[in-house]
Each structure stands twice: as structure tokens, then as C-alpha cells.
Design an enzyme around this catalytic site. Structure first.
Site, mmCIF file in Angstrom:
data_model
loop_
_atom_site.group_PDB
_atom_site.id
_atom_site.type_symbol
_atom_site.label_atom_id
_atom_site.label_comp_id
_atom_site.label_asym_id
_atom_site.label_seq_id
_atom_site.Cartn_x
_atom_site.Cartn_y
_atom_site.Cartn_z
ATOM 1 N N GLY A 1 -9.857 6.641 -0.911
ATOM 2 C CA GLY A 1 -8.536 6.015 -0.862
ATOM 3 C C GLY A 1 -7.856 6.275 0.463
ATOM 4 N N ASN A 2 -6.578 5.924 0.554
ATOM 5 C CA ASN A 2 -5.820 6.191 1.771
ATOM 6 C C ASN A 2 -4.380 6.564 1.417
ATOM 7 O OD1 ASN A 2 -4.086 3.675 1.893
ATOM 8 N ND2 ASN A 2 -6.119 2.745 1.865
ATOM 9 N N ARG A 3 -3.572 6.882 2.420
ATOM 10 C CA ARG A 3 -2.248 7.450 2.185
ATOM 11 C C ARG A 3 -1.147 6.429 1.917
ATOM 12 N NH1 ARG A 3 -2.877 12.781 3.500
ATOM 13 N NH2 ARG A 3 -4.498 13.197 5.039
ATOM 14 N N SER A 4 -1.495 5.176 1.753
ATOM 15 C CA SER A 4 -0.456 4.170 1.516
ATOM 16 C C SER A 4 0.232 4.418 0.173
ATOM 17 C CB SER A 4 -1.086 2.779 1.519
ATOM 18 O OG SER A 4 -0.150 1.841 1.059
ATOM 19 N N ALA B 1 -2.796 -1.599 2.019
ATOM 20 C CA ALA B 1 -3.723 -0.960 2.950
ATOM 21 C C ALA B 1 -5.115 -1.081 2.348
ATOM 22 C CB ALA B 1 -3.342 0.494 3.161
#
Ligand code: C5P
Length: 217
Positions: free
Chosen positions: A29-32, A94
Site C-alpha cells: 500500500g501507500n501513505r495516501s 494514489a
């Protein structure tokens, strides 16, 4: 005056980071946080628009149709279905550029004799580029989170992704971008000088964007 409904349009917004499965219990995943897309959605709703939000972040927002997805592939399927009948697409999600090539059927176990684990990734499709390539009358807005050469990179995205507008922000700057409540935007349009907005809350960015859009129609 944002209390007067006047945005009588169908708006499609994506928000949050995609989650690409590694095995049944893990993902990349990512930090969005989804906050920018949520703010865009709420302000559009308050202006009288019919808003659909495709998001990876569990949420329930009164007056907005929510479609929950996890992966880029699921997001793209939903978008391809809804884009033809929408007036405006705001691609604030994102989207992961890569996903695991193979998803393990069972939870991956560590072993005593292996100190490293290799996960091979494969490219995800560029959703914005793919969907916006089919546009007829839709107004398409992309985001560009950059850490360097902001204007040059955002300009490239404007053209390559068939977007009418790119909202670019330097995520290396404090208070701009992922997982904060504020953002600092440079708005790019074709054949126009870039417009740089001051640091403001994501709600204020959304209000300023919809004001800009209403001015154009
Ligand atoms: O290429 P980059 O990720 O910087 O572009 C950002 C814009 O493109 C965002 O609007 C994002 O939602 C969209 N995007 C996409 N599909 C991808 C990667 C990014 O739609 N695979």
C-alpha cells in the site's frame, strides 16, 4: 457563495491508496489518506452535484455514493463502467504503479534458512491514461505528487494522461500532500500559465478548485 447549489453535474472521484495483495493477509500500500478526494467530493455535494466516490478507504459520507475497492484493477473496472456517463472525473487516488506478479494462495511463512524474501512486481495499468483516452465531453482532473521538477513532470502528465487539469503538489514540502490536512497546489492547464496557490486546508483547495471549474462552464 458555497451554500447555493449550482454544480448540476455528475462527478466521479477516486480517493485513497490502492492495496495490492501479496497473500491472503498482506498487501502493498501507500501513505495516501484519501483526504483530498473526500474534500473534493464533499464540496461538490454541497454545491448540488451528484457525486460518486470510488475509494480504498472505508468511509460513509452522507449524500455521496461510495464504491469500495481495494486494488487498481478493481478501481479501473468501476471507472470504466461509470466514466462514459460522468461529467467530471477527479483522479485523486494514489494508484500503485506495481502489484505482486503472483498472489500467494496461503499466508507466506518465514523459514529458518531464508533471510530474504523476493516478491516480483508487475506494472499496473495507468488508470487515468486508459480511461481519459476514451473521453468525449468529460472534464478530467489528475493529481501529480512530485518530489522534484514539479512543473516539468506535471506538464508531462497533463499531456500523456489526456487530462484537462493537473493539480500538482510537492510532497517533499511540509504540509503538502500525503496524510496531512493541508495541501499546496500548482494548477496546470494546457496553453496557460501555471497557477500556484498558497498552502491551505484540503477543504479550501477543493472550494478553490470547484470555483475555478464553475468559472469555466
Ligand atoms: O504518474 P503519477 O502516479 O505521478 O500520476 C498521478 C496521477 O495519475 C493521479 O491522478 C493518479 O490517480 C493517476 N494514476 C493512475 N493510474 C496509475 C498511476 C497513477 O490513474 N497506475
Amino acid at each position: 457563495n458555497f451554500t447555493t447549489p449550482k454544480l448540476h453535474k455528475k462527478i466521479l472521484i477516486t480517493a485513497g491508496g490502492t492495496k495490492e495483495a501479496i497473500d491472503p493477509v498482506r498487501y502493498i500500500g501507500n501513505r495516501s489518506s484519501g483526504k483530498m478526494g473526500f474534500a473534493m467530493a464533499k464540496v461538490a455535494r454541497d454545491l448540488g452535484a451528484e457525486v460518486t466516490l470510488i475509494t480504498t478507504v472505508a468511509t460513509d459520507i452522507p449524500g455521496i455514493k461510495i464504491i469500495q475497492v481495494q486494488t487498481a484493477a478493481e478501481m479501473m473496472t468501476q471507472l470504466q463502467q461509470l466514466f462514459p456517463t460522468t461529467d467530471v472525473l477527479i483522479m485523486a487516488a494514489a494508484v500503485a504503479d506495481f502489484k505482486p506478479l503472483n498472489v500467494a494462495d496461503q499466508k507466506i511463512k518465514k523459514t529458518d534458512d531464508e533471510d530474504t524474501l523476493t516478491i516480483k512486481l508487475t506494472k499496473n495499468p495507468d488508470i487515468l491514461k486508459t480511461v481519459a483516452a476514451t473521453k468525449t465531453t468529460q472534464f478530467v482532473v489528475g493529481f501529480a505528487a512530485e518530489t522534484q521538477n514539479l512543473l516539468m513532470n506535471a506538464e508531462k502528465k497533463l499531456n500523456s494522461k489526456h487530462a484537462d487539469v493537473i493539480l500538482a503538489n510537492n510532497v517533499a514540502e511540509a504540509g503538502a500532500g500525503f496524510n496531512v490536512d493541508t495541501n499546496q497546489i500548482t494548477l496546470l492547464q494546457k496553453n496557460q500559465q501555471p497557477e500556484t496557490w498558497p498552502l491551505m486546508s484540503k477543504t479550501e483547495v477543493a472550494k478553490k478548485f470547484w470555483e475555478f471549474y464553475l468559472d469555466k462552464i
